[in-house]
Design a protein around this motif. Structure first.
Motif, mmCIF file in Angstrom:
data_model
loop_
_atom_site.group_PDB
_atom_site.id
_atom_site.type_symbol
_atom_site.label_atom_id
_atom_site.label_comp_id
_atom_site.label_asym_id
_atom_site.label_seq_id
_atom_site.Cartn_x
_atom_site.Cartn_y
_atom_site.Cartn_z
ATOM 1 N N ASN A 153 -10.211 0.715 -7.689
ATOM 2 C CA ASN A 153 -10.340 0.920 -6.242
ATOM 3 C C ASN A 153 -10.519 2.415 -5.961
ATOM 4 N N TYR A 172 -9.290 8.327 -0.734
ATOM 5 C CA TYR A 172 -8.661 8.459 0.583
ATOM 6 C C TYR A 172 -7.242 9.020 0.443
ATOM 7 N N ARG A 221 -6.456 -4.692 -2.955
ATOM 8 C CA ARG A 221 -7.248 -4.327 -1.770
ATOM 9 C C ARG A 221 -8.692 -3.976 -2.142
ATOM 10 N N SER A 222 -9.105 -4.346 -3.321
ATOM 11 C CA SER A 222 -10.432 -3.988 -3.814
ATOM 12 C C SER A 222 -11.468 -5.055 -3.478
ATOM 13 N N THR A 254 -7.862 3.705 -11.899
ATOM 14 C CA THR A 254 -8.095 3.659 -10.456
ATOM 15 C C THR A 254 -9.572 3.834 -10.126
ATOM 16 N N ARG A 257 1.467 10.374 -2.697
ATOM 17 C CA ARG A 257 0.107 9.842 -2.656
ATOM 18 C C ARG A 257 -0.715 10.289 -3.858
ATOM 19 N N LYS A 264 -12.333 3.982 -3.823
ATOM 20 C CA LYS A 264 -12.379 4.344 -2.401
ATOM 21 C C LYS A 264 -10.972 4.629 -1.875
ATOM 22 N N GLU A 265 -10.041 3.735 -2.166
ATOM 23 C CA GLU A 265 -8.660 3.947 -1.729
ATOM 24 C C GLU A 265 -8.070 5.176 -2.404
ATOM 25 N N HIS A 277 -3.523 -1.441 -6.216
ATOM 26 C CA HIS A 277 -4.893 -0.964 -5.975
ATOM 27 C C HIS A 277 -5.892 -2.118 -6.042
ATOM 28 N N ASP A 297 0.844 -1.189 0.000
ATOM 29 C CA ASP A 297 0.000 0.000 0.000
ATOM 30 C C ASP A 297 0.884 1.246 0.000
#
Length: 442
Positions: A361, A367, A240-241, A357, A347, A363-364, A237, A202
């Protein structure tokens, strides 16, 4: 033995295994159809702020959206980032070929990773005569999936996902993740490619790795920030989806299946959108193609808006840091603010450098952009206080209305760079490099 001959012998063996069915023929045809995916976007022209954010790196010279696999060797050859391919002139080494062709895999296995990386980009071009071919993803002469790149196998072990222990869906995604992943060049190992997953894959843990070893891809020439560059972290990415949790992988969404003469399924190697095959791929979880299309479009719009906000803040932060240096402040004064910029840009880049993206993912991604915004705002607050304390002159922000404006502002002589590249293409590439390197449109 000639790399192309090895490839063709492997394909012949693969074809023999297929016997009477036409699975290899269908796979080969769809692989060749990647040449139809020829649209690309000049990302620097689309967003001139990128030029300033990538100042100090070759990404400020030319940066385009990706095309189909058939263009991998060609685009690597022609892009300004690879220059004339000669290390003596400061251009990249052989590592830039690592994900472009099975020839790079074969040479790495023969020379070793450091041996291959020690060569110049031009030294090994003779082997790049097939663009992203069978042996990049399969055991030679077989349909069985493989991770021929040792760095990828090592990286999967670091995150406790050993290749041989995974389900077919996850294995297929790991194969894509050999290249659709972020990486860096190890300076202590002749710039061999390494995947920075020692602490995890991550954004926070990769940043921890880079900070621990005090690594930077380049130092920004205006702000003095030691920048770490993200490079298309799609696998990270995805891993973690929601899709990954359900073991829905890259091939499930991007390689629709067709049926061969023997009734068996074969994956489409053109690599396209799952929406073209909604009923068989998506309808089990999503009610309609319209619904999921609208959801992804909404995610993209929201992420684009947020990334634009963060980009504008980062540009201002770099310029303000430059003003602080020009006003006589030193590293000891600026370190905290500069590290905030480093972490914010990391980031931001971890999101924007990743293709899709908003679908993989979102949501990530949102964030990370939220955290990046807080970090760059913190940096700017620190810089504003320092500039006020020393009664520094007014900060002059550039008007980056176009790519040309931005490149001129950071001091790039684009006419010279383009002329040098064209000379190299005409005198070297056209005369002696494999046809996969040649281009009709540049």
């Amino acid at each position: 033995m000639n790399i192309k001959l090895i490839y063709l012998l492997g394909l012949m063996s693969f074809t023999a295994i297929a016997n009477a069915d036409n699975r290899v023929e269908l796979a080969q045809q769809s692989w060749q159809a990647t040449a139809q995916s020829d649209h690309r976007v000049d990302l620097l022209a689309e967003r001139p702020d990128l030029v300033l954010l990538y100042a100090g790196s070759s990404f400020a010279k030319e940066y385009n959206s990706p095309r189909g696999h058939q263009f991998a060797v060609m685009d690597a050859t022609h892009i300004l980032r690879t220059g004339s391919g000669t290390k003596a002139l400061g251009d990249p080494g052989a590592s830039c070929w690592s994900c472009k062709a099975p020839g790079a895999v074969a040479l790495t296995q023969t020379m070793g990773e450091q041996g291959f990386a020690s060569k110049s980009f031009a030294d090994v071009a003779y082997a790049m005569d097939v663009s992203v071919g069978c042996d990049d993803c399969h055991k030679s002469g077989s349909a069985e999936l493989a991770l021929p790149r040792a760095r990828a196998s090592n990286a999967m072990n670091k995150i406790r996902m050993p290749f041989d222990a995974q389900t077919p869906a996850v294995k297929a995604s790991q194969v894509c993740g050999q290249c659709h992943v972020t990486y860096y060049f190890q300076p202590e190992k002749t710039n061999a490619v390494n995947i920075p997953w020692i602490f995890g894959n991550d954004a926070d843990n990769i940043e921890k790795y880079y900070d621990t070893r005090r690594f930077a891809d380049f130092v920004h020439p205006i702000s003095g920030v030691p920048i770490i560059k993200a490079r298309h972290p799609e696998f990270e990415h995805w891993s973690r989806s929601v899709h990954a949790q359900s073991e829905i992988g890259c091939a499930d969404c991007h390689m629709a299946t067709t049926t061969a003469n023997d009734g068996k399924a074969v994956t489409n190697h053109k690599i396209t959108s799952s929406f073209n095959n909604f009923e068989t791929k998506c309808s089990g979880c999503h009610e309609s193609a319209t619904e999921i299309t609208q959801l992804i479009a909404t995610n993209k719009s929201e992420l684009d808006s947020k990334r634009t906000d963060v980009e504008k803040l980062l540009v201002k932060a770099h310029i303000e840091a430059g003003t602080a240096w020009d006003s006589g402040l030193a590293w000891g004064d600026l370190e905290s603010a500069l590290m905030d910029i480093r972490h914010a840009q990391w980031r931001w880049d971890y999101v924007v450098a990743s293709h899709g993206t908003h679908a993989h993912n979102s949501k990530e991604a949102m964030y990370l952009l939220d955290v990046a915004q807080r970090q760059v705002e913190m940096a700017r607050a620190k810089l504003a206080q320092m500039l006020k304390t020393i009664d520094a002159p007014t900060v002059n922000y550039p008007a980056l209305r176009s790519k040309a404006d931005a490149q001129a502002f950071i001091g790039l002589n684009m006419a010279q760079l383009k002329a040098e590249k064209q000379k190299f293409l005409q005198e070297v590439v056209k005369s002696s490099w494999p046809s996969a390197s040649h281009s009709l449109d540049k």
